[in-house]
Write a protein that holds these residues in place. Sequence first.
Motif, PDB file in Angstrom:
ATOM      1  N   THR A 332      49.063  -5.240   5.273  1.00 41.71           N
ATOM      2  CA  THR A 332      49.428  -5.497   3.941  1.00 41.71           C
ATOM      3  C   THR A 332      50.541  -6.145   4.152  1.00 41.71           C
ATOM      4  OG1 THR A 332      49.711  -3.330   4.518  1.00 41.71           O
ATOM      5  CG2 THR A 332      46.913  -4.151   3.811  1.00 41.71           C
ATOM      6  N   THR A 336      52.566  -8.721   2.236  1.00 44.06           N
ATOM      7  CA  THR A 336      53.484  -9.338   1.108  1.00 44.06           C
ATOM      8  C   THR A 336      54.782  -9.602   0.832  1.00 44.06           C
ATOM      9  OG1 THR A 336      52.054  -7.565   0.391  1.00 44.06           O
ATOM     10  CG2 THR A 336      53.167  -7.277  -0.774  1.00 44.06           C
ATOM     11  N   ILE A 392      46.443  -8.369  -1.467  1.00 43.39           N
ATOM     12  CA  ILE A 392      46.077  -8.426   0.146  1.00 43.39           C
ATOM     13  C   ILE A 392      45.016  -8.440   0.487  1.00 43.39           C
ATOM     14  CG2 ILE A 392      47.630  -8.158   2.284  1.00 43.39           C
ATOM     15  CD1 ILE A 392      49.206  -9.792   0.643  1.00 43.39           C
TER      16      ILE A 392
END
Length: 529
Positions: A332, A336, A392
């Motif tokens: 994640t 990002t 995400i």
Amino acid sequence: MTQQNIHASGLSDVGNNNALTLLLVTISSLILAILWYKFKPSNSSSNGAPPLPPGPRSLPIVGYIPFLSSSLHTQFVSIAQTYGPIFKLKLGSKLYIVISNPELSKEVVRDQDDIFSNRDQSVAGLTLTYDGQDIVISNNNPNWRKLRKIFVHEIQSHKNLEATISFRRDEVRNCVKTIFGKIGTATNVREIVFSTETNILIRTIWETSLDKGGVKDQNLGAKIDMVATNIVKIFARPNLSDFFPFLARFDLQHVERDMQMQHDKMDELFTTIIEDRIQYNLKKSKDEGKNDGKKDFIEILLEYKDEKDGKPLSITQMKALLMDLMIAGTETTATTVEWAMTHIIGDRNIMNKIQEELAEVVGLENKVEESHAPKLKYLEATIKETLRMYPIVPFLIPRSPSKTCTVGGYTIPKGCTIILNVWSIQRDPHYWENPLEFRPERFLNTSWDFKGTNLVYFPFGSGRRICAGLPMAEKMLMYILASLLHSFDWRLAKPEEHNIKEVFGIAIKKKTPLICIPSQRLSDKSLYM
Ligand code: HEM
């Protein structure tokens, strides 16, 4: 014709008309009944309960599966344009309900959060998490509540995040040092950030065992990265066993087998770490333990394992929790950062604003510290804008109602799968001006936060099942991006290849990796060591 005849014929006409009318009414009723039966809305219910949500027609047995595209997030936007913000899809024998507006999302994650706090448990998810003994995949049960409480109160507490600041500082500085060694060359930012995040988590989880005879593998981070990447790829594979649970035992696409292999690799590592620590603790005296001061996560978990009151934590639960951290925490954040860097490098104006802010707050003769974060308002707005355009986890992690209820006036049956299309809500022109423009300014001087209070913006979810790692994620995103942009100037390796194409999956990723070239920004080389 005589008058009488006229009347007679009139009467008989009336008689005939009556018979004809009766016949017509009967035939019409029959036709209407047949038509109603044939074309009745498939969602109407016979027991007076509200109907199921509308949805596209699907084939017998397979349902809508043959029509699914690989970009489900955009496909669901098109379907919502026809059927509205709540629609149903039959996929195999399972019913999916897709919601794509804030009002209906609120009914799920706030008004009826308790009912919707179970997960839709996929075969891959259960295989990975010791049959759902973790936080992410577990249903709302005492085990989940206990693990989540330990995680949120012990690991993500302000106190613990302060205590582990040095791990993050060391690893982010290592990251800067690694990039310094790549100055002038094409660099895959995501790979470096992924390793940085993995190393931070490793140290947060079992820092002291590295010093005390535990796992000393130099390539540990790289190995975990590889397993975590494989796991995310397996999650992205649609699995017939999920659509037809009765087929699960055949594992026709080998999803379960492949996931089990990755699970076993992680399990072996976690078992070694935990056993080493138990052995180490057995050898040392209690007093030594007290003098240790800093406790890593393994130490905290072992205390819960030996808990005298309540139900002690099992070794399997401990491993399931470690699995969550290593998988949910790495992919994640790295993804990002990659999306943010893509837009920052693609827009010189945004990069300048961030770097000017860094120069002012941090100073060109200093390294970035986490404590600078609260003053980096433009960078914070850029991260928020990144997570608006690229939440995400685009459908959050699907939930499932524990009992039949209603949402938006429709019946939502117990056990179906609920998809909240946060990706489409956060790009909906109804709520966002020029939603396809990357414009951090929209988050300056506003009260938007990541807590999911306003369901026009909730990239970390909302309610009981909101991301448990949010405090750490926020810190990491700010610290890593600030360090990358303060220490280096960046340009694309091949400017003509600048693109923002996405690949849909459990995580929304870039289709082609961001490859860019760093150059030294700070004159003092010691700031890179
Ligand atoms: C950019 C970073 C991150 C994003 C965007 C993100 C997003 C999410 C989302 C959308 C969910 C599901 C929420 C829901 O179903 O309502 C979730 C759950 C979760 N996340 Fe994160 N996450 C991030 C980083 C992290 C990190 C760093 C950790 C741990 C170190 C973490 C641990 C978890 C856990 C344990 C859950 C499951 C919570 C539950 O089911 O009760 N996440 N995350």
